[in-house]
Scaffold this motif. Structure first.
Motif, mmCIF file in Angstrom:
data_model
loop_
_atom_site.group_PDB
_atom_site.id
_atom_site.type_symbol
_atom_site.label_atom_id
_atom_site.label_comp_id
_atom_site.label_asym_id
_atom_site.label_seq_id
_atom_site.Cartn_x
_atom_site.Cartn_y
_atom_site.Cartn_z
ATOM 1 N N ALA A 57 0.956 -1.271 0.038
ATOM 2 C CA ALA A 57 -0.138 0.012 0.016
ATOM 3 C C ALA A 57 0.862 1.409 -0.114
ATOM 4 C CB ALA A 57 -0.956 -0.099 1.083
ATOM 5 N N ALA A 58 2.044 1.131 0.726
ATOM 6 C CA ALA A 58 2.895 2.390 0.890
ATOM 7 C C ALA A 58 3.434 2.740 -0.556
ATOM 8 C CB ALA A 58 3.904 2.293 1.928
ATOM 9 N N ALA A 62 3.123 6.396 -2.539
ATOM 10 C CA ALA A 62 4.065 6.921 -2.807
ATOM 11 C C ALA A 62 4.190 7.336 -4.365
ATOM 12 C CB ALA A 62 5.593 6.040 -2.740
ATOM 13 N N GLU A 63 3.254 6.745 -5.228
ATOM 14 C CA GLU A 63 3.219 6.940 -6.403
ATOM 15 C C GLU A 63 1.959 8.099 -6.744
ATOM 16 O OE1 GLU A 63 4.880 5.992 -9.503
ATOM 17 O OE2 GLU A 63 6.094 5.907 -7.899
ATOM 18 N N ARG A 67 4.304 14.749 -1.458
ATOM 19 C CA ARG A 67 4.863 15.549 -0.285
ATOM 20 C C ARG A 67 4.665 14.797 0.880
ATOM 21 N NH1 ARG A 67 2.005 17.978 3.061
ATOM 22 N NH2 ARG A 67 0.125 18.057 2.035
ATOM 23 N N MET A 68 3.440 14.194 1.028
ATOM 24 C CA MET A 68 3.079 13.350 2.428
ATOM 25 C C MET A 68 4.151 12.541 2.814
ATOM 26 S SD MET A 68 -0.848 13.011 1.847
ATOM 27 C CE MET A 68 -1.238 12.510 3.551
ATOM 28 N N ASP A 93 11.049 3.484 1.080
ATOM 29 C CA ASP A 93 11.938 4.751 1.357
ATOM 30 C C ASP A 93 12.300 5.262 0.160
ATOM 31 O OD1 ASP A 93 12.541 6.610 3.187
ATOM 32 O OD2 ASP A 93 14.814 6.081 2.941
ATOM 33 N N VAL A 94 12.897 4.273 -0.724
ATOM 34 C CA VAL A 94 13.508 4.988 -2.061
ATOM 35 C C VAL A 94 12.638 5.191 -2.919
ATOM 36 C CG1 VAL A 94 14.712 3.960 -4.217
ATOM 37 C CG2 VAL A 94 15.589 3.197 -1.684
ATOM 38 N N LEU A 95 11.266 4.325 -3.277
ATOM 39 C CA LEU A 95 10.369 4.861 -4.161
ATOM 40 C C LEU A 95 9.637 6.150 -3.756
ATOM 41 C CD1 LEU A 95 8.869 1.233 -4.557
ATOM 42 C CD2 LEU A 95 10.000 2.609 -6.299
ATOM 43 N N SER A 96 9.660 6.339 -2.580
ATOM 44 C CA SER A 96 9.018 7.653 -2.011
ATOM 45 C C SER A 96 9.933 8.944 -1.894
ATOM 46 C CB SER A 96 8.268 7.470 -0.753
ATOM 47 O OG SER A 96 9.293 7.239 0.576
ATOM 48 N N GLY A 97 11.181 8.717 -2.101
ATOM 49 C CA GLY A 97 12.155 9.769 -2.123
ATOM 50 C C GLY A 97 12.583 10.164 -0.664
ATOM 51 N N GLY A 98 12.580 9.174 0.323
ATOM 52 C CA GLY A 98 12.720 9.279 1.565
ATOM 53 C C GLY A 98 11.603 9.972 2.343
ATOM 54 N N ARG A 99 10.607 9.364 2.177
ATOM 55 C CA ARG A 99 9.415 10.055 3.024
ATOM 56 C C ARG A 99 8.834 8.710 3.805
ATOM 57 N NH1 ARG A 99 4.939 11.252 -0.538
ATOM 58 N NH2 ARG A 99 5.740 10.022 -2.269
ATOM 59 N N LEU A 100 9.827 7.736 4.169
ATOM 60 C CA LEU A 100 9.034 6.824 5.014
ATOM 61 C C LEU A 100 9.289 7.140 6.541
ATOM 62 C CD1 LEU A 100 8.294 3.816 5.542
ATOM 63 C CD2 LEU A 100 10.612 3.039 5.581
ATOM 64 N N ASP A 101 8.309 6.835 7.533
ATOM 65 C CA ASP A 101 8.465 6.940 8.774
ATOM 66 C C ASP A 101 8.046 5.255 9.199
ATOM 67 O OD1 ASP A 101 9.014 9.279 9.475
ATOM 68 O OD2 ASP A 101 6.845 10.153 9.039
#
Length: 370
Positions: A57-58, A62-63, A67-68, A93-101
């Motif tokens: 789902a993440a 990401a796609e 921003r979120m 984290d890679v696919l989202s450009g470093g947006r993972l928590d």
């Protein structure tokens, strides 16, 4: 103050295509409304949740967002091989450009442990969780090409490399979930995800203030860790409308959750708190919407009332990060969207620029000492 959304993705009617479609539409709309993040929960084998792989789902989120931040609340580390968990979420984290928590937990529903073939792990879930998280942290902290080994009671790995490596260094932010008082003991150096779902709001507040007091006693800044609170919230133009909207979904949700948590003659060690809650509910004749509201477990009302509640939490606990669980119990899509709109229009602007604060009681204690 930061604001997010949360999804377990209950699906009472088993129309999973509709549920996923609505969730992704709500998340895309949330980004346009100004929400900062979304959090996704892992669950298995029951109507309670329909997201067995939050990492999948993440990647979809990401796609569809730019921003979120994308939070996991949580990955159940007792159910899987930790190297695979580290790889999957590094990829997010890679696919989202470093947006993972990255939020991690040990699980609490006996049926899920059995469903995932690890029923014997629940009695030792704390130890399994602790080891798995150390492995994930170790894998993420190593440069690509530098091998990592770990030998514990439950996991043994030799010379393992994690590919891909996360974008965020040294690791993505790590959160430990707590939905019971005992779990606070697990969080020593990581951020703490908290929720009043299975404890009253006053009880949760006392635990948070006590934990921050312990940080100060140990020489740490209580503002150095993040304490996002996940709260079931529904807003409507009037309190009466909000209560009418949520009566059915909340009843469905709490009937399910009380049936799924540990209870009965055989309760796994360290999960006794859940059985106590079920027993107390049965003794009281079941949970009611009025009781849930009075205990602060749920907020259902108009924006003005929620503003007052958040103001109190800000002063009493230092709340600086609120995750809104708005789609619960299969609540209708259009009602969730309207609740999000009211929150973004009326609530966010009141708290967006509030600076971080230490809880009121700790401020008073510090003043008395000085």
């Amino acid at each position: 103050m930061r604001f997010g959304l949360f999804y377990v993705l209950e699906c009472p009617d088993h129309d999973f295509r509709r549920a996923y479609r609505e969730m992704l539409a709500q998340i895309g709309y949330a980004e346009r409304l100004g929400f900062d993040e979304v959090w996704l929960a892992e669950h298995h084998g029951s109507d309670y949740g329909s997201m067995p792989s939050p990492q999948v789902a993440a990647a979809a989120v990401a796609e569809r967002t730019s921003r979120m931040r994308i939070g996991i609340a949580v990955s159940n580390l007792t159910f899987d091989w930790p190297v695979r968990v580290a790889e999957d979420y590094a990829m997010v984290d890679v696919l989202s450009g470093g947006r993972l928590d990255f939020g991690a937990g040990r699980g609490y529903q006996p049926g899920e442990f059995r469903n995932m073939g690890v029923g014997d792990r629940q009695d030792v879930s704390r130890a399994v969780f602790t080891e798995a998280l150390e492995i994930i942290r170790g894998l993420w902290s190593k440069p690509v090409g530098e091998r990592f080994s770990y030998h514990g009671e439950h996991f043994h790995i030799d010379a393992v490399d994690c590919r891909p490596a996360p974008v965020q260094k040294p690791t993505p932010p790590i959160y430990v979930a707590s939905i019971s008082p005992q779990t606070f003991e697990l969080a020593q150096r990581d951020n703490l995800l908290i929720t009043p779902t299975l404890m009253t709001l006053p009880e949760l507040n006392r635990l948070v203030v006590g934990f921050k007091r312990d940080l100060i006693t140990g020489g740490r800044d209580p503002l150095s860790l993040d304490f996002p609170m996940n709260w079931q919230i529904h807003l409507a133009e009037t309190e009466g409308q909000a209560l009418a909207d949520v009566a059915g979904p909340l009843s469905w949700y709490y009937r399910n959750v009380l049936d799924l948590v540990p209870h009965g003659p055989r309760v796994p060690r360290t999960y006794e708190r859940y059985a106590e809650l079920v027993a107390a509910s049965e003794e009281a004749g079941g949970l009611t919407l009025e009781g849930l509201r009075e205990s602060g477990v749920v907020y259902a009302g108009d924006p003005a009332g929620l503003i007052a509640e958040i103001e109190n939490l800000y002063q009493e606990t230092g709340l600086q990060h609120l995750i809104c669980w708005m789609r619960f119990g299969g609540l209708a899509h259009e009602k969730v969207l309207r609740s999000m709109e009211l929150f973004a229009e009326h609530v966010m602007p009141r708290f967006r620029d509030r600076p971080p604060v230490v809880p009121r009681a700790l401020r008073a204690e510090a003043a008395a000492i000085s």
